[in-house]
Design an enzyme around this catalytic site. Structure first.
Site, PDB file in Angstrom:
ATOM      1  N   GLU A  85      -9.953  51.033  80.541  1.00  0.00           N
ATOM      2  CA  GLU A  85     -11.395  51.151  80.793  1.00  0.00           C
ATOM      3  C   GLU A  85     -12.156  51.299  79.491  1.00  0.00           C
ATOM      4  OE1 GLU A  85     -11.731  54.558  83.329  1.00  0.00           O
ATOM      5  OE2 GLU A  85     -10.807  53.535  85.030  1.00  0.00           O
TER       6      GLU A  85
ATOM      7  N   LYS B 128     -14.271  53.213  76.924  1.00  0.00           N
ATOM      8  CA  LYS B 128     -14.505  54.622  76.616  1.00  0.00           C
ATOM      9  C   LYS B 128     -15.967  54.752  76.222  1.00  0.00           C
ATOM     10  CE  LYS B 128     -12.824  58.544  73.922  1.00  0.00           C
ATOM     11  NZ  LYS B 128     -14.112  59.170  73.750  1.00  0.00           N
TER      12      LYS B 128
ATOM     13  N   GLU C  33     -18.993  59.833  82.699  1.00  0.00           N
ATOM     14  CA  GLU C  33     -19.548  59.994  81.359  1.00  0.00           C
ATOM     15  C   GLU C  33     -21.015  59.554  81.427  1.00  0.00           C
ATOM     16  OE1 GLU C  33     -17.658  61.219  78.908  1.00  0.00           O
ATOM     17  OE2 GLU C  33     -18.620  60.628  77.031  1.00  0.00           O
TER      18      GLU C  33
ATOM     19  N   ARG D  91      -4.500  68.412  78.978  1.00  0.00           N
ATOM     20  CA  ARG D  91      -4.554  67.230  78.115  1.00  0.00           C
ATOM     21  C   ARG D  91      -3.285  66.437  78.409  1.00  0.00           C
ATOM     22  NH1 ARG D  91      -7.821  65.841  74.272  1.00  0.00           N
ATOM     23  NH2 ARG D  91      -8.828  67.858  73.967  1.00  0.00           N
TER      24      ARG D  91
HETATM   25  P1  AMP Z   1     -12.462  62.790  73.419  1.00  0.00           P
HETATM   26  O1  AMP Z   1     -13.743  63.513  73.755  1.00  0.00           O
HETATM   27  O2  AMP Z   1     -12.500  62.074  72.107  1.00  0.00           O
HETATM   28  O3  AMP Z   1     -11.257  63.674  73.608  1.00  0.00           O
HETATM   29  O4  AMP Z   1     -12.274  61.590  74.485  1.00  0.00           O
HETATM   30  C1  AMP Z   1     -12.105  61.795  75.854  1.00  0.00           C
HETATM   31  C2  AMP Z   1     -13.451  61.748  76.534  1.00  0.00           C
HETATM   32  O5  AMP Z   1     -13.907  60.411  76.704  1.00  0.00           O
HETATM   33  C3  AMP Z   1     -13.448  62.289  77.928  1.00  0.00           C
HETATM   34  O6  AMP Z   1     -13.513  63.689  77.927  1.00  0.00           O
HETATM   35  C4  AMP Z   1     -14.695  61.648  78.536  1.00  0.00           C
HETATM   36  O7  AMP Z   1     -15.804  62.510  78.294  1.00  0.00           O
HETATM   37  C5  AMP Z   1     -14.891  60.389  77.718  1.00  0.00           C
HETATM   38  N1  AMP Z   1     -14.750  59.121  78.471  1.00  0.00           N
HETATM   39  C6  AMP Z   1     -15.553  58.035  78.303  1.00  0.00           C
HETATM   40  N2  AMP Z   1     -15.187  57.018  79.077  1.00  0.00           N
HETATM   41  C7  AMP Z   1     -14.109  57.427  79.788  1.00  0.00           C
HETATM   42  C8  AMP Z   1     -13.277  56.805  80.772  1.00  0.00           C
HETATM   43  N3  AMP Z   1     -13.458  55.543  81.182  1.00  0.00           N
HETATM   44  N4  AMP Z   1     -12.252  57.544  81.282  1.00  0.00           N
HETATM   45  C9  AMP Z   1     -12.041  58.819  80.876  1.00  0.00           C
HETATM   46  N5  AMP Z   1     -12.800  59.459  79.944  1.00  0.00           N
HETATM   47  C10 AMP Z   1     -13.829  58.774  79.406  1.00  0.00           C
END
Ligand code: AMP
Length: 566
Positions: A250, A252, A302, A419
């Site tokens: 997907e 991000k 998100e 996590r």
């Molecule tokens: P990080 O904040 O760098 O740990 O990245 C993970 C975060 O990406 C998650 O906590 C979500 O807030 C965000 N995110 C954005 N798009 C997606 C998606 N398609 N699936 C899951 N998380 C997503």
């Protein structure tokens, strides 16, 4: 239960810094604690409801001083003087109540119910005469309190209990008290906490002493659930290896996490820190009502900001103000609209879905959402085993200014609070970290009066003997002198001042609450910081009010980055 019994436990807990001893003390207390008194668990953490509740005690030092004055008959100037010399308002209250008790004899017995009843009235008060009513509620408790009770009551009021325990200490204490320290029980208890975020409730289940009771605990709509977090990989190939083929990939999206609950027609929105932000996002409430089918659900999504004129997406820092702002909401909503990208579903029409495979969840999600770009859509997704196709998709995500991609195992459940290795993120190498500010230094010249250099720390996930947050460098670049240009020294100084725990000359130490995103050029080994590393040229990019200190970059991640850059 007598409040003095709880105070005894506070005393024992603050007499040791050793975690195992704290767990032992707590487990003894939990074994004794009757189920009817389960709300005492909130008091143990200095709270009156579960952490996510918006109803907080919220008493300022000033108000506490006024109440102490009323209870003891000593004027506030004298109390402030004592406070300055002792440094802890709790101890001032203890001392003054002790003096008072010598001269008057009457004393009531204070119970934990009475303490909770009065403290719970505090956040309910509104309007005219609020301050006096608050003082009366506190004074009533203080006049019945014995000196040690006054100490902990006052510390509870101002939100600084100083007994050194947290949720995980209580988890281990429950495992020790009711399950003979079983590792499996500890895991199940954590699971239950992640699903319900309610320690008192989890205690009442744990007290039954049987693991099978945990199986019945389900997530509940309307109560925030801890979100599932992703691990990081560098390459698509590594991603496939970890989540298997085929998998879901997907976009991000680069915004902030938003959990969307619907219950009997009502929509409730929570951040990943479990804050209720429903009021701040009226447009989201409307989209969900209009474009998502079902009478009850919990969606994981998100929220991404975009420019309403050009429809280009905005980086997180430009919309972060929407999370906190409680006024001018209509105006802000027009200037900084958000698009909701839904990527998971945890509950649907009366049934929890967290144990169902992702494949099933994502199908349900796609069935119930009517996509409306710039309002609400389901996350752009492909299901593939093909590395080339995956690379193309990744490229397209970046071209459309998204942050990267997520790779997800189709068979995996939703694990609140963990996590996991079955949901992975891939973003381009850019060397950035989320760190917490643990100290700062006042500036000179143009910057005098402001805190202008900030000590950053990462999360210690390796060495239990060292502190929880390890210093890794000083930050001064990227912060603005004028507020109109972005996050300013003035703004940061204002945020930091209430968090100061120690001052020495120009330097201050603060509570680790403010999370910042920083970029850097290089990580170097360094004896100057407790992490053993230093960032070269760290530069501030954004405040992360949506993250708390437990979510920041860890020492092991930093070590990995260091190894990889070599
Ligand atoms: P990080 O904040 O760098 O740990 O990245 C993970 C975060 O990406 C998650 O906590 C979500 O807030 C965000 N995110 C954005 N798009 C997606 C998606 N398609 N699936 C899951 N998380 C997503």
């Amino acid at each position: 239960m007598r409040y003095s019994k709880l105070v005894e436990v506070y005393e024992q807990l603050s007499s040791t810094t050793k975690r195992l001893e704290k767990i032992k003390i707590l487990s003894k207390f939990l074994r004794y604690l009757p189920e009817d008194d389960k709300d005492v668990l909130y008091l143990l953490l200095g709270d009156i409801y579960p952490e996510y509740s918006e109803k907080k005690i919220g008493i300022s030092n000033q108000l506490a001083i006024k109440a102490i004055s009323k209870a003891t008959g000593i004027n506030t100037t004298q109390i402030v003087k004592k406070w300055k010399s002792i440094g802890d308002i709790g101890q001032v209250a203890e001392l003054l109540i002790a003096e008072k008790k010598q001269s008057t004899l009457h004393s009531h017995i204070l119970t934990t119910e009475k303490v909770l009843t009065n403290l719970r009235k505090l956040p309910e008060l509104e309007g005219k005469g609020t301050v006096d009513k608050k003082i009366a509620l506190i004074t009533e408790l203080l006049t019945s309190a014995k000196p040690k009770e006054a100490l902990y009551l006052t510390r509870t009021l101002i939100g600084d209990l100083r007994i050194g325990i947290k949720e995980s200490t209580i988890r281990e204490a429950m495992a020790e008290a009711f399950f003979d320290k079983s590792k499996e029980a500890s895991k199940q208890i954590q699971d239950a906490i992640d699903k319900t975020n309610d320690l008192a409730f989890v205690f009442s289940v744990a007290k039954k002493g049987k693991l099978k009771h945990f199986e019945k605990i389900s997530i509940e709509i309307g109560k925030p659930v801890k979100v599932m977090l992703a691990q990081k990989v560098k390459k698509i190939q590594d991603g496939f290896e970890a989540v298997g083929k085929p998998c879901a990939i997907e976009y991000k999206y680069d915004g902030f996490r938003l959990l969307i609950h619907k219950k009997q027609g009502e929509i409730i929105l929570f951040t990943r820190r479990l804050e209720n932000v429903t009021r701040q996002f009226p447009e989201v409430v409307e989209y969900v009502k209009k474009y998502v089918k079902g009478h009850s659900f919990i969606l994981d999504s998100e929220a991404v900001g975009f420019n309403p004129k050009t429809k280009t997406y905005k980086p997180f820092q430009e919309i972060s103000q929407r999370i906190k702002r409680k006024y001018d909401i209509e105006k802000l909503q027009k200037e900084l609209p958000v698009e909701i990208n839904v990527f998971d579903i945890m509950y649907y029409n009366g049934k929890s879905l967290i144990k169902e495979p992702f494949e099933k969840r994502t199908k349900i999600l796609r069935k119930i959402i009517k996509n409306h770009p710039y309002k609400i859509i389901s996350a752009k997704q492909i299901i593939t085993s093909d590395e080339k196709e995956a690379e193309e998709f990744y490229k397209k995500a970046l071209e459309e200014n998204q942050e990267g991609i997520m790779m997800k195992n189709l068979n995996a459940p939703y694990k609140p609070g963990s996590r996991v290795g079955h949901m992975l993120k891939i973003k381009p190498e850019e060397r950035d970290l989320d760190l917490v500010i643990v100290g700062a230094e006042y500036g000179t010249g143009k910057r005098s009066g402001w805190l202008s250099s900030f000590i950053l720390a990462c999360l210690n996930d390796e060495d239990k003997k060292k502190e929880k947050f390890l210093e890794i460098g000083k930050l001064g670049t990227g912060i603005k002198e004028k507020t109109e240009q972005g996050v300013s020294f003035h703004e940061l100084t204002k945020k930091i001042k209430p968090l100061i725990v120690e001052e020495q000359g120009k330097k201050v130490k603060i509570k680790p609450k403010i999370v910042v995103a920083v970029t850097y050029q290089e990580i170097q080994k360094s004896p100057n910081y407790s992490s053993g590393f230093a960032l070269r040229f760290p530069r501030f990019t954004a405040l992360r009010p949506d993250k708390n200190a437990n979510d920041i970059s860890t020492l092991s991640e930093i070590k990995k980055d260091y190894e990889e850059q070599k």
